[in-house]
Design a protein around this motif. Structure first.
Motif, PDB file in Angstrom:
ATOM      1  N   GLN A  35       0.810  -1.217   0.000  1.00  0.00           N
ATOM      2  CA  GLN A  35       0.000   0.000   0.000  1.00  0.00           C
ATOM      3  C   GLN A  35       0.847   1.271   0.000  1.00  0.00           C
ATOM      4  N   LEU A  36       1.937   1.240  -0.740  1.00  0.00           N
ATOM      5  CA  LEU A  36       2.816   2.405  -0.804  1.00  0.00           C
ATOM      6  C   LEU A  36       2.762   3.110  -2.159  1.00  0.00           C
ATOM      7  N   LEU A  37       2.402   2.374  -3.196  1.00  0.00           N
ATOM      8  CA  LEU A  37       2.348   2.952  -4.531  1.00  0.00           C
ATOM      9  C   LEU A  37       0.908   3.141  -4.969  1.00  0.00           C
ATOM     10  N   PRO A  38       0.643   4.203  -5.722  1.00  0.00           N
ATOM     11  CA  PRO A  38      -0.682   4.306  -6.329  1.00  0.00           C
ATOM     12  C   PRO A  38      -0.881   3.124  -7.279  1.00  0.00           C
ATOM     13  N   GLU A  39      -2.098   2.662  -7.399  1.00  0.00           N
ATOM     14  CA  GLU A  39      -2.357   1.495  -8.250  1.00  0.00           C
ATOM     15  C   GLU A  39      -1.861   1.703  -9.669  1.00  0.00           C
ATOM     16  N   SER A  40      -1.839   2.934 -10.143  1.00  0.00           N
ATOM     17  CA  SER A  40      -1.374   3.214 -11.503  1.00  0.00           C
ATOM     18  C   SER A  40       0.126   2.928 -11.675  1.00  0.00           C
ATOM     19  N   LEU A  41       0.883   2.911 -10.585  1.00  0.00           N
ATOM     20  CA  LEU A  41       2.323   2.643 -10.668  1.00  0.00           C
ATOM     21  C   LEU A  41       2.692   1.212 -10.301  1.00  0.00           C
ATOM     22  N   VAL A  42       1.753   0.454  -9.764  1.00  0.00           N
ATOM     23  CA  VAL A  42       2.046  -0.922  -9.364  1.00  0.00           C
ATOM     24  C   VAL A  42       2.453  -1.756 -10.572  1.00  0.00           C
ATOM     25  N   GLY A  43       1.736  -1.614 -11.668  1.00  0.00           N
ATOM     26  CA  GLY A  43       2.065  -2.377 -12.882  1.00  0.00           C
ATOM     27  C   GLY A  43       3.462  -2.068 -13.385  1.00  0.00           C
ATOM     28  N   LEU A  44       3.847  -0.806 -13.317  1.00  0.00           N
ATOM     29  CA  LEU A  44       5.187  -0.408 -13.742  1.00  0.00           C
ATOM     30  C   LEU A  44       6.251  -1.046 -12.846  1.00  0.00           C
ATOM     31  N   ALA A  45       6.016  -1.018 -11.541  1.00  0.00           N
ATOM     32  CA  ALA A  45       6.967  -1.628 -10.600  1.00  0.00           C
ATOM     33  C   ALA A  45       7.056  -3.133 -10.813  1.00  0.00           C
ATOM     34  N   VAL A  46       5.904  -3.769 -10.998  1.00  0.00           N
ATOM     35  CA  VAL A  46       5.866  -5.224 -11.182  1.00  0.00           C
ATOM     36  C   VAL A  46       6.524  -5.619 -12.501  1.00  0.00           C
ATOM     37  N   ALA A  47       6.361  -4.797 -13.518  1.00  0.00           N
ATOM     38  CA  ALA A  47       6.954  -5.099 -14.817  1.00  0.00           C
ATOM     39  C   ALA A  47       8.442  -4.786 -14.869  1.00  0.00           C
ATOM     40  N   GLY A  48       8.869  -3.739 -14.181  1.00  0.00           N
ATOM     41  CA  GLY A  48      10.255  -3.295 -14.315  1.00  0.00           C
ATOM     42  C   GLY A  48      11.241  -3.855 -13.312  1.00  0.00           C
ATOM     43  N   LEU A  49      10.839  -3.938 -12.066  1.00  0.00           N
ATOM     44  CA  LEU A  49      11.761  -4.346 -11.007  1.00  0.00           C
ATOM     45  C   LEU A  49      12.403  -5.717 -11.241  1.00  0.00           C
ATOM     46  N   PRO A  50      11.629  -6.732 -11.590  1.00  0.00           N
ATOM     47  CA  PRO A  50      12.270  -8.042 -11.798  1.00  0.00           C
ATOM     48  C   PRO A  50      13.317  -8.031 -12.910  1.00  0.00           C
ATOM     49  N   TRP A  51      13.027  -7.320 -13.982  1.00  0.00           N
ATOM     50  CA  TRP A  51      13.979  -7.284 -15.089  1.00  0.00           C
ATOM     51  C   TRP A  51      15.221  -6.476 -14.737  1.00  0.00           C
TER      52      TRP A  51
END
Length: 153
Positions: A43-59
Motif C-alpha cells: 500500500q505504498l504505490l498508487p495502483e497506476s504505478l504498481v504495474g510499472l513496478a511489477v513489470a520493471g523491477l524483476p527485469w
C-alpha cells in the motif's frame, strides 16, 4: 604476474550475489501474479504505478544480476543492487511500523512475512553489495578496470 586467490574469492562473491539477484528477479517474473499481490499489499504505490513496478523491477534485478555474474560493469551493478536493497529496507521498515502483516514478495523466499528476518536478509545483502562495491573501487584504483591479475609477489 599471478592471479591473487583473494581476488578470485571476491570475484566468486560477486558471482554469487549476481546469481541471487538473477534468481530473485526470475522468480518474480515466473510468479508475476504473486509478486503483484505483494506489491499491492504494501500500500505504498498508487495502483497506476504498481504495474510499472511489477513489470520493471524483476527485469532490473535480472539484468544487474546477469551483468554482475558476467563481470560487465560490476561497479554500476553493485551500486544499483545496493540502492535497490536500501529501498527494500526502507519499505520493510515502513511496513513494519504500519503494523502490516504481509508477504515480503522478495523473490528469494515467497510466503515469508515482512519482519526482522527480511530486515536481516536485506541488511546482509546491502553490506555484501556495498563491500564488493568498495573492493571494486579499490581494485580499479590499484590495478585498472577489469583486472584480476596483480603484479608479482
Amino acid at each position: 604476474m599471478r592471479i591473487s586467490s583473494s581476488l578470485i574469492g571476491l570475484r566468486a562473491l560477486e558471482v554469487l550475489l549476481g546469481g541471487l539477484f538473477f534468481y530473485a528477479g526470475l522468480q518474480k517474473v515466473l510468479h508475476v501474479h504473486e509478486f503483484a499481490e505483494a506489491v499491492l499489499a504494501y500500500q505504498l504505490l498508487p495502483e497506476s504505478l504498481v504495474g510499472l513496478a511489477v513489470a520493471g523491477l524483476p527485469w532490473l534485478e535480472i539484468a544487474a544480476g546477469l551483468c554482475l555474474v558476467a563481470g560487465l560493469k560490476p561497479r554500476s551493478c553493485l551500486l544499483l543492487l545496493s540502492g535497490l536493497v536500501a529501498v527494500f529496507l526502507v519499505v520493510i521498515f515502513i511496513t513494519m511500523a504500519r503494523g502490516l502483516n504481509i508477504d515480503c514478495g522478495c523473490g528469494l523466499f515467497f510466503q515469508r512475512q515482512v519482519g526482522w528476518a527480511a530486515v536481516l536478509e536485506d541488511a546482509v545483502l546491502l553490506i555484501w553489495a556495498a563491500g564488493l562495491y568498495r573492493w571494486e573501487l579499490l581494485r580499479h584504483d590499484k590495478f585498472g578496470a577489469g583486472s584480476i591479475i596483480q603484479a608479482g609477489p
